[in-house]
Design a protein around this motif. Structure first.
Motif, PDB file in Angstrom:
ATOM      1  N   GLU A 169     -20.497   2.568 -21.678  1.00  0.00           N
ATOM      2  CA  GLU A 169     -19.449   3.647 -21.172  1.00  0.00           C
ATOM      3  C   GLU A 169     -20.138   4.696 -20.431  1.00  0.00           C
ATOM      4  O   GLU A 169     -19.659   5.174 -19.427  1.00  0.00           O
ATOM      5  N   ALA A 170     -21.586   5.254 -21.000  1.00  0.00           N
ATOM      6  CA  ALA A 170     -22.191   6.355 -20.300  1.00  0.00           C
ATOM      7  C   ALA A 170     -22.401   5.877 -18.739  1.00  0.00           C
ATOM      8  O   ALA A 170     -22.094   6.982 -17.926  1.00  0.00           O
ATOM      9  N   ALA A 171     -22.860   4.644 -18.395  1.00  0.00           N
ATOM     10  CA  ALA A 171     -23.176   4.073 -17.368  1.00  0.00           C
ATOM     11  C   ALA A 171     -21.803   4.407 -16.194  1.00  0.00           C
ATOM     12  O   ALA A 171     -22.167   4.585 -15.162  1.00  0.00           O
ATOM     13  N   ARG A 172     -20.752   4.331 -16.676  1.00  0.00           N
ATOM     14  CA  ARG A 172     -19.309   4.436 -15.928  1.00  0.00           C
ATOM     15  C   ARG A 172     -19.284   5.935 -15.691  1.00  0.00           C
ATOM     16  O   ARG A 172     -18.306   6.086 -14.704  1.00  0.00           O
ATOM     17  N   LEU A 173     -19.783   6.729 -16.209  1.00  0.00           N
ATOM     18  CA  LEU A 173     -19.321   8.332 -16.012  1.00  0.00           C
ATOM     19  C   LEU A 173     -20.309   8.888 -15.313  1.00  0.00           C
ATOM     20  O   LEU A 173     -21.287   8.598 -14.754  1.00  0.00           O
ATOM     21  N   PRO A 174     -19.724   9.929 -14.498  1.00  0.00           N
ATOM     22  CA  PRO A 174     -20.511  10.541 -13.350  1.00  0.00           C
ATOM     23  C   PRO A 174     -21.592  11.541 -13.865  1.00  0.00           C
ATOM     24  O   PRO A 174     -21.438  12.690 -13.468  1.00  0.00           O
ATOM     25  N   LEU A 175     -22.383  11.065 -14.566  1.00  0.00           N
ATOM     26  CA  LEU A 175     -23.408  12.020 -15.486  1.00  0.00           C
ATOM     27  C   LEU A 175     -24.334  12.862 -14.275  1.00  0.00           C
ATOM     28  O   LEU A 175     -25.030  12.133 -13.462  1.00  0.00           O
ATOM     29  N   ARG A 176     -24.572  14.000 -14.600  1.00  0.00           N
ATOM     30  CA  ARG A 176     -25.299  14.906 -13.670  1.00  0.00           C
ATOM     31  C   ARG A 176     -26.807  14.625 -14.035  1.00  0.00           C
ATOM     32  O   ARG A 176     -27.512  14.533 -12.982  1.00  0.00           O
ATOM     33  N   LYS A 177     -27.175  14.084 -15.188  1.00  0.00           N
ATOM     34  CA  LYS A 177     -28.410  13.442 -15.471  1.00  0.00           C
ATOM     35  C   LYS A 177     -28.634  12.450 -16.484  1.00  0.00           C
ATOM     36  O   LYS A 177     -27.595  12.359 -17.029  1.00  0.00           O
ATOM     37  N   GLY A 183     -29.011   4.134 -27.495  1.00  0.00           N
ATOM     38  CA  GLY A 183     -27.601   4.392 -28.591  1.00  0.00           C
ATOM     39  C   GLY A 183     -26.459   4.978 -28.023  1.00  0.00           C
ATOM     40  O   GLY A 183     -26.058   4.946 -26.998  1.00  0.00           O
ATOM     41  N   MET A 184     -25.988   5.491 -29.161  1.00  0.00           N
ATOM     42  CA  MET A 184     -24.644   6.491 -29.021  1.00  0.00           C
ATOM     43  C   MET A 184     -25.112   7.561 -28.024  1.00  0.00           C
ATOM     44  O   MET A 184     -26.139   8.389 -28.645  1.00  0.00           O
ATOM     45  N   ILE A 185     -24.353   8.112 -27.044  1.00  0.00           N
ATOM     46  CA  ILE A 185     -24.817   9.329 -26.402  1.00  0.00           C
ATOM     47  C   ILE A 185     -23.477  10.132 -26.315  1.00  0.00           C
ATOM     48  O   ILE A 185     -22.356   9.838 -26.236  1.00  0.00           O
ATOM     49  N   ARG A 186     -23.943  11.581 -26.479  1.00  0.00           N
ATOM     50  CA  ARG A 186     -23.082  12.391 -26.589  1.00  0.00           C
ATOM     51  C   ARG A 186     -23.040  13.101 -25.274  1.00  0.00           C
ATOM     52  O   ARG A 186     -24.055  13.705 -24.640  1.00  0.00           O
ATOM     53  N   VAL A 187     -21.862  13.025 -24.537  1.00  0.00           N
ATOM     54  CA  VAL A 187     -21.314  13.579 -23.426  1.00  0.00           C
ATOM     55  C   VAL A 187     -20.537  14.712 -23.351  1.00  0.00           C
ATOM     56  O   VAL A 187     -19.658  14.705 -23.842  1.00  0.00           O
ATOM     57  N   ILE A 188     -20.916  15.873 -22.877  1.00  0.00           N
ATOM     58  CA  ILE A 188     -20.010  17.150 -22.434  1.00  0.00           C
ATOM     59  C   ILE A 188     -19.575  16.975 -21.256  1.00  0.00           C
ATOM     60  O   ILE A 188     -20.163  17.092 -20.283  1.00  0.00           O
ATOM     61  N   GLU A 189     -18.095  17.108 -21.269  1.00  0.00           N
ATOM     62  CA  GLU A 189     -17.342  17.028 -19.948  1.00  0.00           C
ATOM     63  C   GLU A 189     -16.892  18.374 -19.781  1.00  0.00           C
ATOM     64  O   GLU A 189     -16.216  19.188 -20.731  1.00  0.00           O
ATOM     65  N   VAL A 190     -17.142  19.158 -18.393  1.00  0.00           N
ATOM     66  CA  VAL A 190     -16.268  20.259 -18.077  1.00  0.00           C
ATOM     67  C   VAL A 190     -15.117  19.616 -17.113  1.00  0.00           C
ATOM     68  O   VAL A 190     -15.541  19.028 -16.020  1.00  0.00           O
ATOM     69  N   GLU A 191     -14.049  20.019 -17.566  1.00  0.00           N
ATOM     70  CA  GLU A 191     -13.023  18.870 -16.923  1.00  0.00           C
ATOM     71  C   GLU A 191     -13.186  18.894 -15.416  1.00  0.00           C
ATOM     72  O   GLU A 191     -13.151  20.043 -14.643  1.00  0.00           O
ATOM     73  N   ASP A 192     -13.026  17.844 -14.669  1.00  0.00           N
ATOM     74  CA  ASP A 192     -13.123  17.805 -13.174  1.00  0.00           C
ATOM     75  C   ASP A 192     -14.389  18.279 -12.613  1.00  0.00           C
ATOM     76  O   ASP A 192     -14.148  18.572 -11.433  1.00  0.00           O
ATOM     77  N   PHE A 193     -15.367  18.663 -13.308  1.00  0.00           N
ATOM     78  CA  PHE A 193     -16.594  19.287 -12.613  1.00  0.00           C
ATOM     79  C   PHE A 193     -18.005  18.796 -13.135  1.00  0.00           C
ATOM     80  O   PHE A 193     -18.656  18.536 -12.338  1.00  0.00           O
ATOM     81  N   ASP A 194     -18.051  18.426 -14.433  1.00  0.00           N
ATOM     82  CA  ASP A 194     -19.506  18.105 -14.804  1.00  0.00           C
ATOM     83  C   ASP A 194     -19.426  17.148 -15.944  1.00  0.00           C
ATOM     84  O   ASP A 194     -18.633  17.628 -17.062  1.00  0.00           O
ATOM     85  N   TRP A 195     -20.402  16.269 -15.881  1.00  0.00           N
ATOM     86  CA  TRP A 195     -20.560  15.402 -17.298  1.00  0.00           C
ATOM     87  C   TRP A 195     -22.182  15.489 -17.561  1.00  0.00           C
ATOM     88  O   TRP A 195     -22.838  14.888 -16.821  1.00  0.00           O
TER      89      TRP A 195
END
Ligand SMILES: [Zn+2]
Length: 401
Positions: A169-177, A183-195
C-alpha cells in the motif's frame, strides 16, 4: 516487550491508563515499562515528552531496538509490576513539539515544490529547529517562496491524517521519502499536499501549527541549513524581534521600518568622524608641540619640555612626543593623570645620547609601577597618581646632573 503507542493514532491524547510490565533500577533512576503509552520517546529528530506516571515525574522517555518504550523516573515509590497506573503527558511541551514537527512536514514539501530541494535531516531544538536541504545556492527568494507556500497550507487548515499501511500500500502512495521501517508503515498525510512515513506526533489540522517562519539559513556540509520556528515559538520570536526593533527606533527617533537605514547612517557618520578626529589630532599635536617648545628651557644644548595632562590618551601623548623631538634637539617628559593610574611618555631627539628607557623605569618606580622602551622613546605608568610631578622632577634632575 512491545509497547502499544497510543500517540500513533491520536496525538491529542494526553491522559491514559496502563499496566506496569517492568520496573528496572538503572543508576539513580528507574526505567518503567508499560503495556501502552501516550508518551513520545526521543527519536526522528524530535525530543521526548515529559509528564507524570501516578504523579511521579517522567524525566526522559526512550525506545529500545526491540520497540520497548522506557519511561525514566527518579522515584518509583508506589509503582508495582502488574498494577495499573494513570499517565499524564505535559500538554505545553507536546503542543510545542507537535507544532514544530508538523510544521517541518509542510516546510519540507514546500521546499520541494518551491525549488526542488529535498530535506535530508531534521533537528528539533529547545529554541529553534533546523532542516538540512539539498540546495546549492540558497537565496532569500527560495526561503520566501517556501515560507509562502507553507503558510498557505496552514491558513487553509487542511486535515492531517495518519495511515497505517503495509509495504504494498505504501508503494502506491506518493511518498515524499522512503520509509526507514519494514512491515507496517505509518504515513502522515497533509491533505492533497504531502505524504511522509513518520513516527512523530502530529496536528489533526494544519491550523494547529500556527505561523511557520524561516529565521535564517546558511550553507552547511554541502547542504543548506534552514532555521525555522512554528506556532508559539514564532509568536515569541516576533515579540522579541519587534521589541528590539522598536527600542532601536525609539533611540534614533525614527519609525521601526526606518531603523536599519538610520543605524547605517550613524555607522557611516561614526567612520567619517573618526577619520576627521585623527586629522585634527595631528594638527593639534603640531600646534601644541610648537607652543611647548617656544616656552621650554634650554638645558645642556637641548630643549627640555615637561608637561602633565589631565586624562590624556597614551597614543596622543606619543604623537605629541614625536612632534616635539623631530626638529631641533629636544627631550620630552610627558605625564597624564587619570583615576587610579598615572602614565608617562619620555622621548628624545636622535642627536641626544641619553637612555629614555632607563630614565623612565626609575620614574615609574616612583609611581609604584613599571615601564620601558627604546633608548629614544619609552612609556609606562603606575597607580600613585599624586606622584606624577615628583616622578618627572626626578627624571629632570637625572637629565641635568
Ligand atoms: Zn512526522
Amino acid at each position: 516487550m512491545h509497547t502499544e503507542r497510543l500517540y500513533f493514532t491520536d496525538s491529542a491524547l494526553l491522559e491514559f491508563d496502563a499496566a506496569v510490565l517492568d520496573i528496572r533500577p538503572v543508576d539513580d533512576s528507574f526505567h518503567v515499562v508499560l503495556d501502552r503509552t501516550a508518551f513520545y520517546p526521543t527519536g526522528g529528530g524530535q525530543p521526548h515528552d515529559t509528564g507524570t506516571l501516578d504523579g511521579l515525574q517522567v524525566i526522559d522517555v526512550s525506545e529500545t531496538d526491540e520497540g520497548t518504550i522506557l519511561h525514566v523516573v527518579n522515584n518509583a515509590a508506589g509503582l508495582a509490576v502488574g498494577n495499573r497506573l494513570h499517565g499524564l503527558v505535559d500538554a505545553d511541551r507536546r503542543r510545542d513539539h507537535l507544532q514544530q514537527h508538523s510544521g517541518q512536514h509542510i516546510l519540507s514539501q514546500s521546499f520541494l515544490e518551491a525549488c526542488g530541494a529535498e530535506t535530508r535531516s531534521f533537528h528539533l531544538g529547545s529554541v529553534s529547529s533546523t532542516i538540512d536541504i539539498a540546495l546549492d545556492s540558497p537565496a532569500d527568494e527560495h526561503m520566501r517562496a517556501a515560507e509562502e507556500r507553507a503558510n498557505r497550507i496552514v491558513f487553509e487548515n487542511r486535515p492531517m491524517r495518519v495511515h497505517l499501511v503495509d509495504e504494498d500500500e505504501a508503494a502506491r502512495l506518493p511518498l515524499r521519502k522512503e520509509s526507514a521501517v519494514q512491515g507496517m508503515i505509518r504515513v502522515i498525510e497533509v491533505e492533497d499536499f504531502d505524504w511522509s512515513p513518520c513516527g512523530g506526533t502530529h496536528a489533526n489540522r494544519t491550523g494547529e501549527i500556527g505561523l511557520i517562519t524561516i529565521k535564517s539559513f546558511e550553507r552547511a556540509k554541502r547542504l543548506t541549513r534552514v532555521e525555522f520556528l512554528c506556532g508559539g515559538r514564532a509568536l515569541r520570536d516576533y515579540r522579541l524581534a519587534n521589541r528590539t526593533a522598536l527600542s532601536v527606533a525609539k533611540m534614533l527617533s525614527v519609525e521601526r521600518e526606518e531603523s536599519a537605514e538610520a543605524v547605517a547612517r550613524l555607522v557611516q557618520e561614526g567612520k567619517s568622524q573618526r577619520k576627521r578626529i585623527r586629522e585634527l589630532t595631528e594638527i593639534t599635536a603640531r600646534v601644541e608641540a610648537a607652543e611647548l617648545l617656544a616656552s621650554a628651557n634650554s638645558v645642556n644644548g637641548f630643549k627640555l619640555v615637561t608637561a602633565v595632562f589631565d586624562q590624556r590618551d597614551v597614543e596622543e601623548m606619543r604623537l605629541l612626543a614625536h612632534r616635539l623631538i623631530e626638529g631641533e634637539a629636544a627631550v620630552a617628559l610627558l605625564g597624564s593623570k587619570e583615576p587610579g593610574m598615572a602614565r608617562l611618555v619620555f622621548a628624545r631627539s636622535a642627536s641626544i645620547d641619553i637612555n629614555m628607557g632607563q630614565l623612565l623605569s626609575a620614574a615609574c618606580a616612583t609611581l609604584g609601577g613599571k615601564g620601558g622602551g627604546k633608548p629614544d622613546l619609552a612609556q609606562g605608568g603606575g597607580p600613585n597618581v599624586d606622584k606624577v610631578d615628583d616622578a618627572i622632577k626626578i627624571a629632570v634632575s637625572g637629565l641635568t646632573n
